[in-house]
Design an enzyme around this catalytic site. Sequence first.
Site, mmCIF file in Angstrom:
data_model
loop_
_atom_site.group_PDB
_atom_site.id
_atom_site.type_symbol
_atom_site.label_atom_id
_atom_site.label_comp_id
_atom_site.label_asym_id
_atom_site.label_seq_id
_atom_site.Cartn_x
_atom_site.Cartn_y
_atom_site.Cartn_z
ATOM 1 N N ASP A 162 0.835 -1.188 0.000
ATOM 2 C CA ASP A 162 0.000 0.000 0.000
ATOM 3 C C ASP A 162 0.883 1.256 0.000
ATOM 4 O O ASP A 162 1.870 1.326 0.743
ATOM 5 C CB ASP A 162 -0.881 -0.027 1.256
ATOM 6 N N GLU A 211 1.825 -0.335 -5.019
ATOM 7 C CA GLU A 211 0.933 0.778 -5.331
ATOM 8 C C GLU A 211 1.865 1.976 -5.426
ATOM 9 O O GLU A 211 2.281 2.536 -4.403
ATOM 10 C CB GLU A 211 -0.113 0.982 -4.231
#
Lengths: 105, 697
Positions: free
Chosen positions: B348, B385
Amino acid sequence: MFQADLITSGDTVTIQMSGDLDALSAPSFHEILQQVATRSPKKLCLAMHGLSYISSAGVRGLVFARQKMGDDMEVVVEGANENVAETIRMTGLQHAITIRESFSA
Amino acid sequence: MTSPMLDRIDSYPTHRVSGFPVRHGNPLLPGATFLHGGVNFAVCSENATAVSLVLYHHGDSEPYAELPIPDSFRTGHIWAIVVYELDGLDDLEYGYRCEGPAGEPGGVLSDPYAKLVAGREVWGREPDWSEPYQHRSRLMFHDFDWGDDTAPRIPREELVIYEAHVRGFTRHPSSAVTAPGTYAGLREKLPYLKSLGINAIELMPIFEFDEFENSRVNADTGERLYNFWGYSTVSFYAPKSGYAASGKYGMAGDELKALVRECHSHGIEVILDVVFNHTAEGNHEGPTISFKGLDNDVWYMMTPEGYYYNFSGTGNTMNCNHPVVRKFVLDCLRYWAVEYRIDGFRFDLAAILSRDVDGTPLPNPPILQELAFDPVLRGCVLIAEAWDAAGLYEVGSFPNYHRWSEWNGRYRDTIRRFVKGDTGMVGEMATRYVGSPDLYAGRATAASINFVTAHDGFTLYDLVSYNDKHNEANGEDNRDGANDNNSWNCGAEGETDDKEINDLRRRQVKNFLALLLTSQGVPMILAGDERGRTQWGNNNAYCHDSDLSWVDWTPNPLTDELVRFTGDLVRFRAAHPAVRTAEHPTGREVRPGLAEISWHGVTAYAPDWSDGSRLMAVMRCAPMGDAVDCVYVVANTHWEEHDVELPLLPDGALWRLAADTGAADCSFPLGEEPALDDQHVLRVGPRSTVVLCAQTV
């Protein structure tokens, strides 16, 4: 107060359990399992009808039971309450431990 | 004949502390580790002048023992002690109390390496807020029986990823599983994923988090709002206990392992969405759970003025390129790869991991390089990401070492605009469709994780049903969530009885799925998109533990059709190497007259790249055994139908119809694709995509 009675019948050993199987009583349960392991039975029945409570330590005791016994010994849990039976299934232990409503040697 | 276990001759206590027999611990074993006859506790703190080990019985407010770790047991900054004669290890909870230079001992801190955490074992059960030690470290027994488990080890370009939330996937009453909302519940649904052809499931965060973080009640609706998604880690080594039906028995680890084992037996890899960019401790106003109390300025990026940098948008930023933190992250991922047999990780806001300790982006970030080359993680897929919340956008430029893949945000944005019917998109869509070679030149196509939707943003159904976000239920006056969604409601905002609009929406959903599943690169599907899942226009459902965020399993004609369509296309992808080549296709010929890739338009071999074009047609060919696999895909985003000339196939081979989104319920199982009556001209309906296949020798 946890109590465990050992009953031997042929190649089958039954541990009749009653009271609370929790962190306090788990060590004595483990000791009993060690005794059973030395007898090398073909079947081990953990009769739980009389158990009023089982804690996480008790559930782990089932894992311990499976591991103390040889691969060729069947471990059967009889009379477990639904929570315990479900926990055995959900944690993938159902391959190693048989759950039965009632046990016949 | 069994061999007896050998007892270590050095495993005996040398000191007594607070009544417990102890000895110098092993500083190389961070966390709590079972040793013969005792438990080794080791924790790192640079700033502490004294550290105590605090022991509790499960759930007790007051500790039953507190053991100051003798300074002589400290090696460098690691405080390590072996404690003997600890009864009831199943029942034991522990933490550390550190005394700083100021001399004032603080509260009890969680062990950063805790393998299990107590305090939130049952999802949604209100914690006792008067309890000073909320997230309580526990021991975990590593005795799960993996049997003959084998990792699937699927070639990267063959992955089809399914992003799911453990609780949301089966919590809906219609899931009909034994334990809704749990690892065990998800396990029961694996045959469904298998039937779809999915071969990798990406689980939204399952490291222990606190669903009560920022929990509140929406004053308008009365709904209790939670940290439902879990992008705020409390403990990095511990599985979320509240996701386990057996969590109250301390068996969350076993239940998760049983899920992983079962996934593997279905040929499904397990990828974890991991959040190393920040922690649940927030900024200076946040709670002290662990890291803040151990070494605040080691674990967090701090401004020269002593404030927390906030590149994550959540209050703090983990200092991932600090050597101590780097080791922690590497240790952690190795642990999950080994102990839980996890097959990959999605990071993330991974751009944060490319920042130096002062926040400066690094060209060669040590943490990313170490993860890329680590031998234990070598078999794991690593997905970034590749952006953060402070404007660092590294899609296509993320330091990759030919190892990292990226969530391709540009694929998402492009395909949304293209399918919506924006002009000027055909050229860029073509680039995205073949694996974004402009971004990933020289890297495998699997560098690109293609997606239309993910947990952040609209669901696929909502993408074609709403022009604007509708996040009122979040209680933030609709200010939260993205505004640039590139969505189109097809003529009415939200639910409608208008059949024409609903038919168009169904077609648009299928257009997205057909293009996604025939694109080069790795497709990722958001759980429920194959069932037309709606969040009623909410594009930021992070706080809802309700049917707004749960997958609804109730069968209806739309979901049945979409599930069938998705499954057919996933299996189509698996059967046709032309759409999932490891390398980007070029114009080279695989057979005389058959190029790896050729572009077309209304006229074969005459693509229209003009700004006004709304039609993309492409043929790809790849060797398949002794034959050549040919796939032709045409996407018409115009509101008018068009007749397109098909490229000729050699040796009398025939074009067969795999799917046509313009026709009702039109997709075919493998081997049942009918040959086209007209092999020369294909009519493509308004806003429709047609997928054809052929096999030549």
